[in-house]
Design a protein around this motif. Sequence first.
Motif, PDB file in Angstrom:
ATOM      1  N   GLY A 177      68.225  -2.379  -1.448  1.00  0.00           N
ATOM      2  CA  GLY A 177      67.736  -0.621  -1.806  1.00  0.00           C
ATOM      3  C   GLY A 177      68.003  -1.022  -3.613  1.00  0.00           C
ATOM      4  O   GLY A 177      68.037   0.015  -4.487  1.00  0.00           O
ATOM      5  N   TRP A 178      68.185  -1.884  -4.161  1.00  0.00           N
ATOM      6  CA  TRP A 178      68.068  -1.923  -5.701  1.00  0.00           C
ATOM      7  C   TRP A 178      67.059  -2.264  -6.259  1.00  0.00           C
ATOM      8  O   TRP A 178      67.264  -2.435  -7.257  1.00  0.00           O
ATOM      9  CB  TRP A 178      69.503  -3.562  -5.288  1.00  0.00           C
ATOM     10  CG  TRP A 178      70.395  -3.190  -4.845  1.00  0.00           C
ATOM     11  CD1 TRP A 178      71.293  -2.220  -4.524  1.00  0.00           C
ATOM     12  CD2 TRP A 178      71.090  -4.447  -4.798  1.00  0.00           C
ATOM     13  NE1 TRP A 178      71.992  -2.319  -3.637  1.00  0.00           N
ATOM     14  CE2 TRP A 178      72.600  -3.771  -4.406  1.00  0.00           C
ATOM     15  CE3 TRP A 178      71.379  -5.144  -5.379  1.00  0.00           C
ATOM     16  CZ2 TRP A 178      73.604  -4.491  -3.953  1.00  0.00           C
ATOM     17  CZ3 TRP A 178      72.373  -6.544  -4.966  1.00  0.00           C
ATOM     18  CH2 TRP A 178      73.423  -5.737  -4.242  1.00  0.00           C
ATOM     19  N   VAL A 179      65.806  -2.717  -5.805  1.00  0.00           N
ATOM     20  CA  VAL A 179      64.114  -2.639  -6.140  1.00  0.00           C
ATOM     21  C   VAL A 179      63.546  -1.851  -6.480  1.00  0.00           C
ATOM     22  O   VAL A 179      63.504  -1.020  -5.309  1.00  0.00           O
ATOM     23  CB  VAL A 179      64.244  -4.140  -5.420  1.00  0.00           C
ATOM     24  CG1 VAL A 179      62.638  -4.175  -6.018  1.00  0.00           C
ATOM     25  CG2 VAL A 179      64.733  -5.042  -5.704  1.00  0.00           C
ATOM     26  N   LEU A 180      62.545  -1.336  -7.202  1.00  0.00           N
ATOM     27  CA  LEU A 180      62.362  -0.348  -7.545  1.00  0.00           C
ATOM     28  C   LEU A 180      61.337  -0.928  -8.171  1.00  0.00           C
ATOM     29  O   LEU A 180      60.569  -2.137  -8.746  1.00  0.00           O
ATOM     30  CB  LEU A 180      62.633   0.409  -8.894  1.00  0.00           C
ATOM     31  CG  LEU A 180      63.715   1.155  -8.902  1.00  0.00           C
ATOM     32  CD1 LEU A 180      64.504   1.548 -10.011  1.00  0.00           C
ATOM     33  CD2 LEU A 180      64.017   1.511  -7.330  1.00  0.00           C
ATOM     34  N   VAL A 181      59.377  -0.279  -7.680  1.00  0.00           N
ATOM     35  CA  VAL A 181      58.709  -1.033  -8.035  1.00  0.00           C
ATOM     36  C   VAL A 181      57.883   0.584  -8.894  1.00  0.00           C
ATOM     37  O   VAL A 181      57.770   1.587  -7.952  1.00  0.00           O
ATOM     38  CB  VAL A 181      57.304  -1.491  -7.718  1.00  0.00           C
ATOM     39  CG1 VAL A 181      56.295  -1.459  -7.388  1.00  0.00           C
ATOM     40  CG2 VAL A 181      58.177  -2.563  -6.286  1.00  0.00           C
ATOM     41  N   ALA A 241      53.178  -4.195  -1.820  1.00  0.00           N
ATOM     42  CA  ALA A 241      52.122  -4.802  -2.933  1.00  0.00           C
ATOM     43  C   ALA A 241      53.027  -4.927  -4.565  1.00  0.00           C
ATOM     44  O   ALA A 241      53.502  -3.620  -4.158  1.00  0.00           O
ATOM     45  CB  ALA A 241      51.317  -4.278  -2.590  1.00  0.00           C
ATOM     46  N   ALA A 242      53.457  -5.623  -4.662  1.00  0.00           N
ATOM     47  CA  ALA A 242      53.007  -5.347  -5.869  1.00  0.00           C
ATOM     48  C   ALA A 242      52.805  -6.361  -7.496  1.00  0.00           C
ATOM     49  O   ALA A 242      52.756  -6.960  -7.767  1.00  0.00           O
ATOM     50  CB  ALA A 242      54.858  -5.856  -6.713  1.00  0.00           C
ATOM     51  N   GLU A 243      51.421  -6.292  -7.471  1.00  0.00           N
ATOM     52  CA  GLU A 243      50.653  -6.488  -8.159  1.00  0.00           C
ATOM     53  C   GLU A 243      50.431  -5.995  -9.967  1.00  0.00           C
ATOM     54  O   GLU A 243      50.932  -5.153  -9.914  1.00  0.00           O
ATOM     55  CB  GLU A 243      49.134  -5.928  -7.707  1.00  0.00           C
ATOM     56  CG  GLU A 243      48.305  -7.303  -6.860  1.00  0.00           C
ATOM     57  CD  GLU A 243      48.459  -8.611  -6.289  1.00  0.00           C
ATOM     58  OE1 GLU A 243      47.659  -8.684  -8.370  1.00  0.00           O
ATOM     59  OE2 GLU A 243      48.203  -9.361  -5.701  1.00  0.00           O
ATOM     60  N   PRO A 244      50.495  -6.840 -10.566  1.00  0.00           N
ATOM     61  CA  PRO A 244      50.637  -6.627 -12.059  1.00  0.00           C
ATOM     62  C   PRO A 244      49.671  -5.650 -12.421  1.00  0.00           C
ATOM     63  O   PRO A 244      48.613  -5.877 -11.705  1.00  0.00           O
ATOM     64  CB  PRO A 244      50.406  -7.856 -12.485  1.00  0.00           C
ATOM     65  CG  PRO A 244      50.902  -8.705 -11.850  1.00  0.00           C
ATOM     66  CD  PRO A 244      50.656  -8.842 -10.458  1.00  0.00           C
ATOM     67  N   PRO A 245      49.644  -5.191 -12.856  1.00  0.00           N
ATOM     68  CA  PRO A 245      50.777  -4.450 -13.993  1.00  0.00           C
ATOM     69  C   PRO A 245      51.781  -3.736 -13.276  1.00  0.00           C
ATOM     70  O   PRO A 245      52.945  -2.773 -13.970  1.00  0.00           O
ATOM     71  CB  PRO A 245      50.146  -3.979 -15.165  1.00  0.00           C
ATOM     72  CG  PRO A 245      49.128  -2.817 -14.225  1.00  0.00           C
ATOM     73  CD  PRO A 245      48.350  -3.883 -13.260  1.00  0.00           C
ATOM     74  N   ALA A 246      52.390  -3.762 -12.289  1.00  0.00           N
ATOM     75  CA  ALA A 246      53.078  -2.832 -11.274  1.00  0.00           C
ATOM     76  C   ALA A 246      54.160  -3.229 -12.326  1.00  0.00           C
ATOM     77  O   ALA A 246      54.800  -4.622 -12.141  1.00  0.00           O
ATOM     78  CB  ALA A 246      52.848  -2.853  -9.945  1.00  0.00           C
ATOM     79  N   THR A 247      55.280  -2.626 -12.688  1.00  0.00           N
ATOM     80  CA  THR A 247      56.515  -2.754 -12.707  1.00  0.00           C
ATOM     81  C   THR A 247      57.991  -3.179 -12.012  1.00  0.00           C
ATOM     82  O   THR A 247      57.856  -1.878 -10.584  1.00  0.00           O
ATOM     83  CB  THR A 247      57.312  -1.820 -13.858  1.00  0.00           C
ATOM     84  OG1 THR A 247      56.573  -1.287 -14.613  1.00  0.00           O
ATOM     85  CG2 THR A 247      58.256  -1.964 -14.877  1.00  0.00           C
ATOM     86  N   VAL A 248      58.185  -4.340 -11.392  1.00  0.00           N
ATOM     87  CA  VAL A 248      58.967  -4.478 -10.922  1.00  0.00           C
ATOM     88  C   VAL A 248      60.952  -4.250 -11.228  1.00  0.00           C
ATOM     89  O   VAL A 248      60.498  -4.902 -12.274  1.00  0.00           O
ATOM     90  CB  VAL A 248      58.683  -5.993 -10.312  1.00  0.00           C
ATOM     91  CG1 VAL A 248      60.412  -6.227  -9.184  1.00  0.00           C
ATOM     92  CG2 VAL A 248      57.831  -5.818  -9.518  1.00  0.00           C
ATOM     93  N   GLU A 249      61.698  -3.345 -11.091  1.00  0.00           N
ATOM     94  CA  GLU A 249      62.990  -3.514 -11.204  1.00  0.00           C
ATOM     95  C   GLU A 249      63.702  -3.767 -10.251  1.00  0.00           C
ATOM     96  O   GLU A 249      64.052  -3.491 -10.182  1.00  0.00           O
ATOM     97  CB  GLU A 249      63.239  -1.939 -11.994  1.00  0.00           C
ATOM     98  CG  GLU A 249      62.160  -1.595 -13.157  1.00  0.00           C
ATOM     99  CD  GLU A 249      62.736  -0.100 -13.592  1.00  0.00           C
ATOM    100  OE1 GLU A 249      63.920  -0.367 -14.086  1.00  0.00           O
ATOM    101  OE2 GLU A 249      61.844   0.178 -13.031  1.00  0.00           O
TER     102      GLU A 249
END
Length: 66
Positions: free
Chosen positions: A36-40, A51-59
């Motif tokens: 649970g440490w990752v945010l999109v 899915a996490a295609e740019p320009p999505a921000t992955v934190e």
Amino acid sequence: MDTSRSSTALSERTVLDRLVQSGITQDRAIEHIRGGWVLVDGAKVLDPGAAAEPPATVELRSIHRS
């Protein structure tokens, strides 16, 4: 022979792909996602295949331990 679509074309990039591209090992990335440490784009993601295609921000967020 139909060459309109390349068989080597990139598929949709996932959260796991983006974390691995940033230098995190695949096992560690999966651990972070399932923990649970990752945010999109600000939303928690628990599926490495999301899915996490740019320009999505992955934190990657740290969890404070007491």
